[in-house]
Scaffold this motif. Structure first.
Motif, PDB file in Angstrom:
ATOM      1  N   UNK A  23      36.980  47.614  33.306  1.00 56.20           N
ATOM      2  CA  UNK A  23      37.788  46.481  33.985  1.00 56.20           C
ATOM      3  C   UNK A  23      38.461  46.072  32.788  1.00 56.20           C
ATOM      4  N   UNK A  24      39.735  45.087  33.437  1.00 56.74           N
ATOM      5  CA  UNK A  24      40.515  44.249  32.536  1.00 56.74           C
ATOM      6  C   UNK A  24      39.826  43.046  32.171  1.00 56.74           C
ATOM      7  N   UNK A  25      39.031  42.393  33.072  1.00 50.55           N
ATOM      8  CA  UNK A  25      38.556  41.126  33.088  1.00 50.55           C
ATOM      9  C   UNK A  25      37.173  41.181  33.120  1.00 50.55           C
ATOM     10  N   UNK A  26      36.466  40.312  32.229  1.00 49.03           N
ATOM     11  CA  UNK A  26      34.874  40.292  32.200  1.00 49.03           C
ATOM     12  C   UNK A  26      34.618  38.721  31.980  1.00 49.03           C
ATOM     13  N   UNK A  27      33.435  38.626  32.491  1.00 46.81           N
ATOM     14  CA  UNK A  27      32.735  37.303  32.102  1.00 46.81           C
ATOM     15  C   UNK A  27      31.853  37.367  30.927  1.00 46.81           C
ATOM     16  N   UNK A  28      31.315  36.285  30.644  1.00 51.57           N
ATOM     17  CA  UNK A  28      30.576  36.214  29.173  1.00 51.57           C
ATOM     18  C   UNK A  28      29.230  36.521  29.510  1.00 51.57           C
ATOM     19  N   UNK A  46      35.663  44.952  47.248  1.00 52.97           N
ATOM     20  CA  UNK A  46      37.022  45.128  47.209  1.00 52.97           C
ATOM     21  C   UNK A  46      37.780  44.049  47.323  1.00 52.97           C
ATOM     22  N   UNK A  47      39.044  43.865  47.283  1.00 55.09           N
ATOM     23  CA  UNK A  47      39.657  42.778  47.357  1.00 55.09           C
ATOM     24  C   UNK A  47      39.864  42.086  48.727  1.00 55.09           C
ATOM     25  N   UNK A  48      39.556  42.783  49.669  1.00 55.62           N
ATOM     26  CA  UNK A  48      39.482  42.588  51.302  1.00 55.62           C
ATOM     27  C   UNK A  48      38.153  41.731  51.471  1.00 55.62           C
ATOM     28  N   UNK A  49      37.229  42.211  50.727  1.00 54.48           N
ATOM     29  CA  UNK A  49      35.932  41.845  51.157  1.00 54.48           C
ATOM     30  C   UNK A  49      35.200  42.645  52.109  1.00 54.48           C
ATOM     31  N   UNK A  50      35.820  43.721  52.598  1.00 57.62           N
ATOM     32  CA  UNK A  50      35.093  44.689  53.578  1.00 57.62           C
ATOM     33  C   UNK A  50      34.526  45.867  53.076  1.00 57.62           C
ATOM     34  N   UNK A  71      42.303  41.467  43.208  1.00 56.33           N
ATOM     35  CA  UNK A  71      41.399  42.313  42.322  1.00 56.33           C
ATOM     36  C   UNK A  71      39.972  42.417  43.296  1.00 56.33           C
ATOM     37  N   UNK A  72      39.547  43.638  42.698  1.00 54.79           N
ATOM     38  CA  UNK A  72      38.070  44.037  43.402  1.00 54.79           C
ATOM     39  C   UNK A  72      37.098  43.524  42.043  1.00 54.79           C
ATOM     40  N   UNK A  73      36.018  42.937  42.628  1.00 59.72           N
ATOM     41  CA  UNK A  73      35.163  42.457  41.702  1.00 59.72           C
ATOM     42  C   UNK A  73      33.561  43.060  41.671  1.00 59.72           C
ATOM     43  N   UNK A  74      33.138  43.264  40.476  1.00 66.09           N
ATOM     44  CA  UNK A  74      31.666  43.987  40.416  1.00 66.09           C
ATOM     45  C   UNK A  74      30.986  43.072  39.573  1.00 66.09           C
ATOM     46  N   UNK A  75      29.625  43.248  39.962  1.00 68.23           N
ATOM     47  CA  UNK A  75      28.669  42.686  38.860  1.00 68.23           C
ATOM     48  C   UNK A  75      27.808  43.808  38.181  1.00 68.23           C
ATOM     49  N   UNK A 101      39.115  44.046  38.335  1.00 67.66           N
ATOM     50  CA  UNK A 101      40.039  44.987  38.137  1.00 67.66           C
ATOM     51  C   UNK A 101      40.756  45.303  39.408  1.00 67.66           C
ATOM     52  N   UNK A 102      42.021  45.881  39.249  1.00 62.90           N
ATOM     53  CA  UNK A 102      42.762  45.966  40.476  1.00 62.90           C
ATOM     54  C   UNK A 102      42.417  47.355  41.010  1.00 62.90           C
ATOM     55  N   UNK A 103      41.781  48.309  40.069  1.00 60.10           N
ATOM     56  CA  UNK A 103      41.559  49.748  40.283  1.00 60.10           C
ATOM     57  C   UNK A 103      39.921  49.906  40.879  1.00 60.10           C
ATOM     58  N   UNK A 104      39.671  50.254  41.940  1.00 63.34           N
ATOM     59  CA  UNK A 104      38.362  50.407  42.213  1.00 63.34           C
ATOM     60  C   UNK A 104      37.513  51.535  41.550  1.00 63.34           C
ATOM     61  N   UNK A 105      38.101  52.459  41.508  1.00 63.13           N
ATOM     62  CA  UNK A 105      37.497  53.408  40.819  1.00 63.13           C
ATOM     63  C   UNK A 105      37.033  53.181  39.542  1.00 63.13           C
ATOM     64  N   UNK A 106      38.098  52.562  38.618  1.00 64.60           N
ATOM     65  CA  UNK A 106      37.787  52.064  37.225  1.00 64.60           C
ATOM     66  C   UNK A 106      36.682  51.125  37.130  1.00 64.60           C
TER      67      UNK A 106
END
Length: 120
Positions: A107-112, A49-53, A29-33, A96-101
């Motif tokens: 995103x499919x997954x969120x924290x509280x 992104x998933x690679x960290x790059x 997954x790519x991860x965002x704040x 999410x697996x999709x960077x653009x989204x």
């Protein structure tokens, strides 16, 4: 909807630093704040992104915040420095697996969310 786990929020004086952590996302997954202050719309802060790059930062984060990930720990970090009262908000982690989204706020997954308060 799977729940991500955030930690590291708190209260800090102007000019101080905090490190937020996010875990419980898929390895690819790519991860965002994002953040949301009272009475304001949700704002993109940073993504990795998933690679960290590959990384991307919102205007408010440029030069002050840094996003990184430790895939062995399945954790993403947001290091925030030179914090200002305007950074006060609830900070949310998203994956999410999709960077653009993801960078577009979908995103499919969120924290509280974790509260960050900057005041003297």
């Amino acid at each position: 909807q799977e729940q991500l786990v955030e930690s590291g929020g708190g209260s800090v004086q102007p000019g101080g630093s905090l490190i937020l952590s996010c875990s419980a996302f898929g390895r690819d997954s790519s991860v965002a704040w994002f953040r949301q202050a009272p009475g304001k719309e949700r704002e993109f802060v940073a993504a990795i992104d998933w690679s960290g790059v590959g990384t991307k930062y919102g205007d408010a984060a440029q030069g002050r915040f840094m996003i990184s990930r430790a895939n062995a720990k399945n954790t993403v970090y947001l290091r925030m420095e030179s914090l200002e009262p305007e950074d006060t908000a609830v900070y949310y982690c998203a994956a999410d697996f999709n960077w653009g989204r993801l960078v577009g706020g979908v995103a499919d997954f969120w924290g509280q969310g974790t509260q960050v308060t900057v005041s003297s």
